[in-house]
Enzyme design. Structure first.
Site: not given
Lengths: 167, 167
Positions: B7, B67, B139
């Site tokens: 992330d 992502e 995170d």
């Protein structure tokens, strides 16, 4: 001082190497790193990373100059461009180069003399300043202009310091 | 299969490693790479690059899951985030990892069961699915969720292929 200018992009990353010579400049080399239109984003970034690394290893610049981005592009383009720019910066950083960032305004002012110059004017001035036989491709011209901008500013600071020391 | 979820962010880059175990999952490790608030952008990207590389070398994942970004952030934030995301991707690519990208919707659907889940629900589900003793930092939880998303999709495809071969 030998400066690498980089104009990053996910499709074409222009680069140019310029060095100071007396009170002037000397063109060392320029070119562009092109990524395949069919390649995935990771492979494109890999190509930029290894391309920038190879240029640094071959031409041994001492510093890098990268244009700061303020243009009003949309969010998805900014994200894409950020990927390429981050990759180019991290490649230069991994090989120990200090990195300087200049706005398009500063670069155009350094090379053409005014900040609102057209891309073609930058190409023409770069060709003239570096006594190139042909017009460099646009991305490479922008990269060379970035390198010239750093050299001008650095020599400006050097001249200032010299003057101050002479006092 | 062992998956690294990432992330990315210029300030905190979360990471998490998960592997498949029979028909389930096993937590391997997670953490976050924090960059100094005083550091320059090149130094921050350098920190992310070496941090991600060190995690890969230590935990030997076979693939990475990152992502995809579609959020309606502004252009300057997108550019910044792009730098960090590009750096993380190029670090994984440099060490030979195939990289898969999933949308936040796909990741939340895989972990919580619906795409509009809150951050806190993702944290809680990741803790439960991986039998963690404490709630992972946000995170790192997002990174673990990204890794789980890839494992679920990959095992889904594996199951489909196995069923097709059995016909």
């Amino acid at each position: 001082m030998r400066v690498l200018g980089i104009d990053p992009g996910t499709v074409i990353t222009g680069w140019g190497v310029v060095e100071s010579k007396g009170s002037g400049f000397r063109h060392v080399a320029h070119g562009s790193i092109r990524t395949s239109a069919e390649a995935s984003l990771p492979d494109r970034l890999g190509c930029i990373f290894s391309g920038v690394s190879a240029v640094i290893r071959e031409h041994q610049p001492e510093v890098a100059s990268v244009e700061e981005i303020f243009v009003s592009i949309n969010v998805q383009s900014a994200l894409k461009l950020g990927h390429a720019r981050g990759t180019a910066i991290v490649a230069a950083n991994a090989l120990g180069l200090p990195i300087f960032e200049y706005t398009a305004l500063q670069i155009k002012q350094a090379v053409v003399g005014f900040g609102r110059a057209e891309k073609q004017q930058v190409q023409a001035m770069v060709k003239m300043l570096l006594s190139l036989s042909a017009l460099p491709q646009q991305d490479a011209a922008d990269a060379l202009a970035g390198a010239l901008c750093h050299l001008q500013r650095a020599s400006g600071v050097a001249a200032l310091l010299a003057r101050q020391e002479a006092r």
